[in-house]
Design a protein around this motif. Sequence first.
Motif, mmCIF file in Angstrom:
data_model
loop_
_atom_site.group_PDB
_atom_site.id
_atom_site.type_symbol
_atom_site.label_atom_id
_atom_site.label_comp_id
_atom_site.label_asym_id
_atom_site.label_seq_id
_atom_site.Cartn_x
_atom_site.Cartn_y
_atom_site.Cartn_z
ATOM 1 N N ASP A 181 0.816 -1.213 0.000
ATOM 2 C CA ASP A 181 0.000 0.000 0.000
ATOM 3 C C ASP A 181 0.849 1.263 0.000
ATOM 4 O O ASP A 181 0.543 2.242 -0.695
ATOM 5 N N ALA A 182 1.913 1.278 0.813
ATOM 6 C CA ALA A 182 2.752 2.471 0.934
ATOM 7 C C ALA A 182 3.438 2.800 -0.382
ATOM 8 O O ALA A 182 3.574 3.972 -0.754
ATOM 9 N N VAL A 183 3.867 1.776 -1.099
ATOM 10 C CA VAL A 183 4.515 1.987 -2.400
ATOM 11 C C VAL A 183 3.517 2.556 -3.401
ATOM 12 O O VAL A 183 3.812 3.507 -4.135
ATOM 13 N N ARG A 184 2.318 1.981 -3.433
ATOM 14 C CA ARG A 184 1.295 2.475 -4.367
ATOM 15 C C ARG A 184 0.934 3.930 -4.063
ATOM 16 O O ARG A 184 0.804 4.745 -4.989
ATOM 17 N N GLU A 185 0.771 4.237 -2.792
ATOM 18 C CA GLU A 185 0.425 5.604 -2.407
ATOM 19 C C GLU A 185 1.522 6.587 -2.782
ATOM 20 O O GLU A 185 1.248 7.664 -3.325
ATOM 21 N N HIS A 186 2.752 6.196 -2.529
ATOM 22 C CA HIS A 186 3.887 7.075 -2.841
ATOM 23 C C HIS A 186 4.022 7.255 -4.355
ATOM 24 O O HIS A 186 4.324 8.350 -4.840
ATOM 25 N N ALA A 187 3.807 6.191 -5.098
ATOM 26 C CA ALA A 187 3.864 6.288 -6.557
ATOM 27 C C ALA A 187 2.795 7.242 -7.070
ATOM 28 O O ALA A 187 3.056 8.059 -7.979
ATOM 29 N N ALA A 188 1.591 7.171 -6.491
ATOM 30 C CA ALA A 188 0.507 8.066 -6.908
ATOM 31 C C ALA A 188 0.852 9.519 -6.600
ATOM 32 O O ALA A 188 0.588 10.419 -7.408
ATOM 33 N N GLU A 189 1.451 9.746 -5.436
ATOM 34 C CA GLU A 189 1.868 11.106 -5.080
ATOM 35 C C GLU A 189 2.901 11.629 -6.077
ATOM 36 O O GLU A 189 2.870 12.802 -6.471
ATOM 37 N N THR A 190 3.819 10.760 -6.460
ATOM 38 C CA THR A 190 4.887 11.178 -7.371
ATOM 39 C C THR A 190 4.339 11.432 -8.768
ATOM 40 O O THR A 190 4.768 12.372 -9.457
ATOM 41 N N LEU A 191 3.380 10.627 -9.199
ATOM 42 C CA LEU A 191 2.728 10.877 -10.487
ATOM 43 C C LEU A 191 2.010 12.219 -10.485
ATOM 44 O O LEU A 191 2.035 12.951 -11.479
ATOM 45 N N ARG A 192 1.404 12.537 -9.363
ATOM 46 C CA ARG A 192 0.744 13.837 -9.249
ATOM 47 C C ARG A 192 1.767 14.963 -9.355
ATOM 48 O O ARG A 192 1.529 15.978 -10.022
ATOM 49 N N LEU A 193 2.895 14.776 -8.713
ATOM 50 C CA LEU A 193 3.953 15.786 -8.763
ATOM 51 C C LEU A 193 4.524 15.899 -10.173
ATOM 52 O O LEU A 193 4.894 16.986 -10.624
ATOM 53 N N LEU A 194 4.570 14.784 -10.868
ATOM 54 C CA LEU A 194 5.073 14.776 -12.239
ATOM 55 C C LEU A 194 4.162 15.594 -13.151
ATOM 56 O O LEU A 194 4.628 16.315 -14.043
ATOM 57 N N ASP A 195 2.858 15.503 -12.907
ATOM 58 C CA ASP A 195 1.893 16.257 -13.697
ATOM 59 C C ASP A 195 1.827 17.727 -13.299
ATOM 60 O O ASP A 195 1.570 18.593 -14.134
ATOM 61 N N ASP A 196 2.070 17.988 -11.995
ATOM 62 C CA ASP A 196 1.958 19.351 -11.470
ATOM 63 C C ASP A 196 3.117 19.618 -10.514
ATOM 64 O O ASP A 196 3.028 19.298 -9.325
ATOM 65 N N PRO A 197 4.216 20.199 -11.013
ATOM 66 C CA PRO A 197 5.386 20.445 -10.166
ATOM 67 C C PRO A 197 5.086 21.298 -8.940
ATOM 68 O O PRO A 197 5.803 21.223 -7.936
ATOM 69 N N ASP A 198 4.026 22.100 -8.988
ATOM 70 C CA ASP A 198 3.679 22.945 -7.851
ATOM 71 C C ASP A 198 2.940 22.182 -6.760
ATOM 72 O O ASP A 198 2.618 22.747 -5.709
#
Length: 222
Positions: A181-198
Amino acid sequence: MRGVRWRAMPTLASYLTDPRPAVRLRAVMAAGTTPSVDDLELLVEQCAVEPDLQVREVLTWALVRLPAEVVVPRLVGELERPEPQARSQALHTLSKIRDGSVYPQVAGRLSDVDPGVARTAWRAAVLLAPESAHPELARTLAVQLGQGDPETRLALSRAIAGLGAEVAGPVLAAAAEHRNDAVREHAAETLRLLDDPDAGSALAVARARREVALGRTRAAKG
């Protein structure tokens, strides 16, 4: 003149031992303003022990102003020092010099035992890695998804996102399907950051709130 005691002028070494950060700051600024290779050892050694963040930043600036051909090998040697601050400051300064030839040595610190050194190594590696090494670097960094405290997780997200969507996207998409779960959540956060650097600040706040909430839950149970 008889009866007058001669006093030596203060040196950079003596200024760097002064307990006042402002004095050390002025001394390092002076050294950087008139750069001299003779000051290299003193400046590098101070990096390992300097307690003030502002002074450390000026130390990096002063070192960058010296010839890279003498500074870079000296900093690479610092990566093997036992003191975490020495390793971290060397990585930070190498990232400012932008000499890609030291990428292998920087990559050797991606899993440093000290979290602060590892975070600095992630940032430096993204800046110094040749383009051909980006896919492997993304995979190496992704192995650590889901680990560490909020600061470490955000630093890792920013490093992976810094490799760009073309490289980081497929790696993160695979991590988003991980069984943990922690890996999936962190990956989702990083994908969000990839789409929106802010989004980095918002992620930090959201994660801090979750940590507080979890702490309260644990306290209630305990």
